[in-house]
Design an enzyme around this catalytic site. Structure first.
Site, PDB file in Angstrom:
ATOM      1  N   GLU A 163     -42.446  -5.114  -4.418  1.00 54.66           N
ATOM      2  CA  GLU A 163     -41.673  -4.266  -3.948  1.00 54.66           C
ATOM      3  C   GLU A 163     -40.523  -5.166  -4.265  1.00 54.66           C
ATOM      4  O   GLU A 163     -40.660  -6.546  -4.568  1.00 54.66           O
ATOM      5  CB  GLU A 163     -41.806  -5.326  -2.135  1.00 54.66           C
ATOM      6  CG  GLU A 163     -41.267  -6.161  -2.348  1.00 54.66           C
ATOM      7  CD  GLU A 163     -42.046  -7.075  -1.726  1.00 54.66           C
ATOM      8  OE1 GLU A 163     -41.560  -8.621  -1.944  1.00 54.66           O
ATOM      9  OE2 GLU A 163     -43.392  -7.344  -2.264  1.00 54.66           O
ATOM     10  N   ILE A 223     -41.204  -6.191   6.731  1.00 56.27           N
ATOM     11  CA  ILE A 223     -42.752  -5.731   5.926  1.00 56.27           C
ATOM     12  C   ILE A 223     -41.719  -4.429   5.533  1.00 56.27           C
ATOM     13  O   ILE A 223     -41.769  -3.283   5.623  1.00 56.27           O
ATOM     14  CB  ILE A 223     -43.341  -5.082   7.219  1.00 56.27           C
ATOM     15  CG1 ILE A 223     -43.972  -6.227   8.453  1.00 56.27           C
ATOM     16  CG2 ILE A 223     -45.087  -4.763   6.470  1.00 56.27           C
ATOM     17  CD1 ILE A 223     -44.719  -5.383   9.382  1.00 56.27           C
ATOM     18  N   CYS A 224     -42.566  -5.210   4.041  1.00 54.07           N
ATOM     19  CA  CYS A 224     -42.090  -3.668   2.947  1.00 54.07           C
ATOM     20  C   CYS A 224     -43.769  -2.490   2.632  1.00 54.07           C
ATOM     21  O   CYS A 224     -44.496  -3.929   1.913  1.00 54.07           O
ATOM     22  CB  CYS A 224     -41.811  -5.032   1.922  1.00 54.07           C
ATOM     23  SG  CYS A 224     -42.021  -3.731   0.230  1.00 54.07           S
ATOM     24  N   LEU A 225     -43.481  -2.187   3.135  1.00 51.72           N
ATOM     25  CA  LEU A 225     -44.584  -1.175   3.536  1.00 51.72           C
ATOM     26  C   LEU A 225     -44.271   0.099   3.468  1.00 51.72           C
ATOM     27  O   LEU A 225     -43.309   0.737   4.056  1.00 51.72           O
ATOM     28  CB  LEU A 225     -45.369  -1.645   4.303  1.00 51.72           C
ATOM     29  CG  LEU A 225     -46.402  -0.308   4.459  1.00 51.72           C
ATOM     30  CD1 LEU A 225     -47.653  -0.963   3.565  1.00 51.72           C
ATOM     31  CD2 LEU A 225     -47.694  -1.267   5.634  1.00 51.72           C
TER      32      LEU A 225
END
EC number: 2.3.2.23
Length: 182
Positions: free
Chosen positions: A180, A119-121
């Site tokens: 992202e 997850i790109c967070l």
């Protein structure tokens, strides 16, 4: 200072104790992490975010690895879909963010979720703060999925999945304008 029978004696000073005295030797950091995880575990069991439930079996053997079952929020592209989030906590938690990724058979198709579950967070890496919790991470992930307008994978999904580290925290993400990159 006056000692017994009125004799003056020098004041004894204790040596200054620097924190941490022994970084890992006395277990105080580990005890602190376990206390925090126990507190968060109870909070997640008693007051989970909407659509989230702790998988009780996942914490039976170890408090440092949890699975949270998640259901897509009503009225979103993911309504009725079921997912699983894997949380792994290091001995430096909460000063170090947990490793969080989707796991299991159903990984959501989302512009910030890779097919391997990464997850790109930003709050999972550079924007992490010890003030955040498992519940706040869950809410951020629900919000991220709920705001999605189109189900699609990140443009570099194939390359990333072939070349990335198994630990998503080892990825150097670059965040800009809602998109992202690595």
């Amino acid at each position: 200072m006056l000692g017994p029978r009125g004799v003056t004696r020098a004041r004894q000073l204790r040596p200054l104790r620097l924190w941490p005295r022994r970084p890992w030797g006395d277990g105080s950091i580990m005890a602190s992490m376990q206390k925090r995880l126990q507190k968060e575990l109870l909070a997640l069991q008693n007051d989970p975010p909407p659509g989230m439930t702790l998988n009780e079996k996942s914490v039976q053997n170890s408090i440092t690895q949890w699975i949270v079952d998640m259901e897509g929020a009503p009225g979103t592209l993911y309504e009725g879909e079921k997912f699983q989030l894997l949380f792994k906590f290091s001995s430096r938690y909460p000063f170090d963010s947990p490793q969080v990724m989707f796991t299991g058979e159903n990984i959501p198709v989302h512009p910030h979720v890779y097919s391997n579950g990464h997850i790109c967070l930003s709050i999972l890496t550079e924007d992490w703060s010890p003030a955040l919790s498992v519940q706040s991470v869950c809410l951020s992930i629900i919000s991220m999925l709920s705001s999605c307008k189109e189900k699609r994978r990140p443009p570099d999904n194939s390359f990333y999945v072939r070349t990335c580290n198994k630990n998503p925290k080892k990825t150097k993400w670059w965040y800009h304008g809602g998109q992202e990159t690595k």
